[in-house]
Design an enzyme around this catalytic site. Structure first.
Site, PDB file in Angstrom:
ATOM      1  N   ASP A  67       0.798  -1.331   0.021  1.00 43.65           N
ATOM      2  CA  ASP A  67       0.115  -0.005   0.036  1.00 43.65           C
ATOM      3  C   ASP A  67       0.636   1.321   0.116  1.00 43.65           C
ATOM      4  O   ASP A  67       2.104   1.237   0.149  1.00 43.65           O
ATOM      5  CB  ASP A  67      -0.636  -0.257   1.060  1.00 43.65           C
ATOM      6  CG  ASP A  67      -0.273  -0.310   2.513  1.00 43.65           C
ATOM      7  OD1 ASP A  67       1.067  -0.524   2.575  1.00 43.65           O
ATOM      8  OD2 ASP A  67      -1.011  -0.833   3.439  1.00 43.65           O
ATOM      9  N   ASP A 136      -7.876  -3.188  14.074  1.00 43.72           N
ATOM     10  CA  ASP A 136      -9.299  -3.446  13.664  1.00 43.72           C
ATOM     11  C   ASP A 136      -9.274  -4.630  12.602  1.00 43.72           C
ATOM     12  O   ASP A 136     -10.534  -4.987  12.038  1.00 43.72           O
ATOM     13  CB  ASP A 136     -10.022  -2.316  12.985  1.00 43.72           C
ATOM     14  CG  ASP A 136      -9.132  -1.835  11.916  1.00 43.72           C
ATOM     15  OD1 ASP A 136      -8.196  -2.510  11.528  1.00 43.72           O
ATOM     16  OD2 ASP A 136      -9.499  -0.869  10.932  1.00 43.72           O
ATOM     17  N   HIS A 138      -7.494  -4.930   9.784  1.00 44.55           N
ATOM     18  CA  HIS A 138      -6.985  -4.546   8.252  1.00 44.55           C
ATOM     19  C   HIS A 138      -5.682  -5.188   7.973  1.00 44.55           C
ATOM     20  O   HIS A 138      -4.954  -5.387   8.865  1.00 44.55           O
ATOM     21  CB  HIS A 138      -6.913  -3.147   8.256  1.00 44.55           C
ATOM     22  CG  HIS A 138      -5.937  -2.253   8.716  1.00 44.55           C
ATOM     23  ND1 HIS A 138      -6.267  -1.119   9.525  1.00 44.55           N
ATOM     24  CD2 HIS A 138      -4.609  -2.384   8.382  1.00 44.55           C
ATOM     25  CE1 HIS A 138      -5.083  -0.639  10.101  1.00 44.55           C
ATOM     26  NE2 HIS A 138      -3.983  -1.211   9.415  1.00 44.55           N
ATOM     27  N   GLU A 143      -9.801  -2.272   5.010  1.00 46.64           N
ATOM     28  CA  GLU A 143     -10.396  -2.109   6.389  1.00 46.64           C
ATOM     29  C   GLU A 143     -11.834  -2.840   6.315  1.00 46.64           C
ATOM     30  O   GLU A 143     -12.527  -3.310   5.612  1.00 46.64           O
ATOM     31  CB  GLU A 143     -10.748  -0.514   6.399  1.00 46.64           C
ATOM     32  CG  GLU A 143      -9.674   0.369   6.378  1.00 46.64           C
ATOM     33  CD  GLU A 143      -8.928   0.410   7.749  1.00 46.64           C
ATOM     34  OE1 GLU A 143      -9.010  -0.406   8.580  1.00 46.64           O
ATOM     35  OE2 GLU A 143      -8.112   1.360   7.863  1.00 46.64           O
TER      36      GLU A 143
HETATM   37  C1  GLP Z   1      -0.533   0.095   8.535  1.00 42.17           C
HETATM   38  C2  GLP Z   1      -0.308  -0.686   7.376  1.00 42.17           C
HETATM   39  C3  GLP Z   1      -0.604  -2.100   7.627  1.00 42.17           C
HETATM   40  C4  GLP Z   1       0.218  -2.590   8.767  1.00 42.17           C
HETATM   41  C5  GLP Z   1      -0.491  -1.825   9.836  1.00 42.17           C
HETATM   42  C6  GLP Z   1       0.072  -2.370  11.306  1.00 42.17           C
HETATM   43  O1  GLP Z   1      -1.906   0.567   8.607  1.00 42.17           O
HETATM   44  N1  GLP Z   1      -1.158  -0.171   6.089  1.00 42.17           N
HETATM   45  O2  GLP Z   1       0.070  -2.762   6.590  1.00 42.17           O
HETATM   46  O3  GLP Z   1       0.148  -3.967   9.062  1.00 42.17           O
HETATM   47  O4  GLP Z   1      -0.280  -0.394   9.724  1.00 42.17           O
HETATM   48  O5  GLP Z   1       0.903  -1.758  11.841  1.00 42.17           O
HETATM   49  P1  GLP Z   1       1.779  -1.864  13.023  1.00 42.17           P
HETATM   50  O6  GLP Z   1       2.752  -3.000  12.594  1.00 42.17           O
HETATM   51  O7  GLP Z   1       2.523  -0.692  13.104  1.00 42.17           O
HETATM   52  O8  GLP Z   1       1.227  -2.251  14.044  1.00 42.17           O
END
Ligand code: GLP
Length: 236
Positions: A67, A136, A138, A143
């Protein structure tokens, strides 16, 4: 689905790096699907250390990222392109032309998204997809929704994601509201999936996603239908 609990982030990172290193060693021309966020940083550090020790060669590897925020230039401090450069690509011998991150500045986002999906197909699909998970549920920026969204597309960020990602931007107001996200189609087509979840804040969602019902309200739950998923969880 294999769910592995480890006692530390260091172990999670080592184990995750082992799986990616094995993939690249067995198939140097692998297509790796990569993720951002805080969770994969330790894996990337491990991979860099192994490359520097002469144990790994990325010269034939291709990467496709999950992304990118819409509206952030590639060199913006919080862009996912810059994250990948700083946390991995700048430190290994990958060919820059073989690293793909969606273009968040594309004027025609629909065309950008369609081209991204086409590129993944043209590359022969993803061999190993690394995923984090949002609180959440995702994955990428897929989402909670009424349906599992198949194509890569411009997605709205959930308020809880904006709040969670504010830590990187300093304040929630600066977090972009939209992102280009690889869709569930490309993710589920990956031959192998490695999902990492770190910290007590992820315990509940890991439970719901992998031991609860399969529902687009918990997007990661779709992974229960994938034939080759490894989840590594550390509560540290
Ligand atoms: C972002 C990314 C996700 C990732 C998520 C969790 O929103 N788009 O791909 O998995 O954060 O992040 P973290 O590993 O910092 O909790």
């Amino acid at each position: 689905m294999k769910i592995i609990s480890v006692e530390s982030y260091r172990k999670l990172s080592r184990l995750g790096a082992n799986l990616i290193a094995a993939q690249v060693t067995v198939k140097p021309r692998s297509v790796l699907g990569l993720a951002t966020g805080s969770s994969p940083v330790g894996i990337y550090r491990e991979l860099i250390a192994r490359y520097q020790a002469g144990e790994l060669d990325f010269s034939e590897t291709t990467t496709v990222n999950l992304d990118e925020y819409i509206g952030l230039a590639p060199d913006h401090p919080q862009s996912y392109r810059r994250f990948m450069q700083e946390n991995l690509f700048d430190h290994i011998n990958i060919d820059p032309a073989k690293t793909f991150v969606p273009n968040g500045l594309a004027t025609d986002l629909d065309a950008e998204c369609a081209a991204y999906d086409r590129r993944i197909v043209d590359l022969g699909g993803i061999d190993l997809q690394l995923l984090g998970i949002g609180v959440d549920g995702h994955i990428g920026f897929n989402e909670p929704a009424d349906v599992f969204e198949k194509p890569t597309r411009a997605a709205d960020l959930h308020p809880s994601t904006i709040a969670a990602n504010a830590r990187f931007f300093g304040r929630a107001d600066d977090v972009p509201r939209r992102a280009v996200s690889m869709g569930m189609g490309a993710i589920m087509s990956a031959r192998k999936i490695l999902l990492i979840a770190n910290g007590p804040a992820k315990k509940d969602i890991v439970e719901r996603a992998f031991h609860g019902p399969i529902t687009p309200r918990v997007p990661a739950s779709i992974l229960q239908l994938h034939p080759d998923v490894t989840v590594i969880f550390s509560e540290e």
